[in-house]
Write an enzyme that holds these catalytic residues in place. Sequence first.
Site, PDB file in Angstrom:
ATOM      1  N   TRP A 113       0.937  -1.099   0.183  1.00  0.00           N
ATOM      2  CA  TRP A 113       0.074  -0.054  -0.218  1.00  0.00           C
ATOM      3  C   TRP A 113       0.877   1.335  -0.132  1.00  0.00           C
ATOM      4  CZ3 TRP A 113      -4.030   3.009  -1.019  1.00  0.00           C
ATOM      5  CH2 TRP A 113      -3.996   4.135  -0.257  1.00  0.00           C
ATOM      6  N   ASP A 266       5.586 -13.147  -5.070  1.00  0.00           N
ATOM      7  CA  ASP A 266       4.753 -12.379  -4.076  1.00  0.00           C
ATOM      8  C   ASP A 266       3.347 -12.950  -4.296  1.00  0.00           C
ATOM      9  OD1 ASP A 266       3.368 -10.210  -2.770  1.00  0.00           O
ATOM     10  OD2 ASP A 266       4.560  -8.771  -3.309  1.00  0.00           O
ATOM     11  N   HIS A 294       6.490 -11.171  -0.272  1.00  0.00           N
ATOM     12  CA  HIS A 294       6.067  -9.865  -0.175  1.00  0.00           C
ATOM     13  C   HIS A 294       6.583  -9.214   0.814  1.00  0.00           C
ATOM     14  CE1 HIS A 294       2.868  -6.570  -0.800  1.00  0.00           C
ATOM     15  NE2 HIS A 294       2.967  -6.441   0.689  1.00  0.00           N
TER      16      HIS A 294
END
Length: 312
Positions: A113, A266, A294
């Site tokens: 994010w 990921d 990730h």
Amino acid sequence: GALSYLYPPVEPFDQRFLDTGDGHRLYVEQCGNPRGVPVIVLHGGPGGGCSPMMRRFFDPRHYRIVLFDQRGCGRSQPHASVEANTTWHLVADIERIRAALGIDAWILFGGSWGATLALVYAISHPDRVRHMALRGVFLMTQAELDWFYAGGAGQFFPEAWARLSGAVPEAERGDLIAAYHRRLFSGDMGEEVAFARIWAGWENMLASIDTPGVGGEGPGGYARAFARLENHYFVRKGFLERDGWILDEARRIAHLPATIVQGRYDMVCPPAAAWRLAQRLPRADLRLVPLAGHALSEPGIGIELVRAMDGI
């Protein structure tokens, strides 16, 4: 030790709270060299908050490192609040921090994010960006949300998926984000924390390539802030005006240099998004890390991020 590839821990030389004027107080810290090259660290989630480890990807003699906890999480107040909490509030907060610290332009360092937020900020204020260092790219598209919450990643982690989807009645499993939204914002603290732990556990389990296969239980308060904020943003598709907005607007930042570090395996943010972004950014250097997932804590990811920052 395991984190020997990072710079030694440094303490902040400045810690403050910034009032946003609409009910939030943001925790902001600076460390490293006060006269160094400014870099702002944008944490993941939404709702993840900063940690001292995030200071350690930068040579503290060279960089002026700025970290802040986004609205509603970490040390920012009020905790777990979704009032006046949108992507555009966060973009304005980054500008507020930049002005308060007297910085003309800076490097954006963000993962997951945090990479999304870096891109939206850069598209909105390209003249304030020197370089983008992005990890685990997330473009806030419906396809990415479907991958993670509609069964794609669940094909690889069926036992964890069963826990996530099995926590709600069968009739609601067609839209897990909405089903969890009802429970994370039910007003019943016990229910909110219980479902927040399941939500956060799902993501934590899939973040690292060497996951043990069972989600750990984090502190309830952290999980609640993380899950509520993430869900609040995902229900509203990141507050972007249309699906695919970031790639559509990438022409505005085509002149900016970018380093993109992406784990080949990921499971949270599959590499296709990073590859698509790199196609739109002529000055992007895409580094696909083999045998990495990730998480920021993955050695392969961390080594590549340090190498990238040492080279800017």
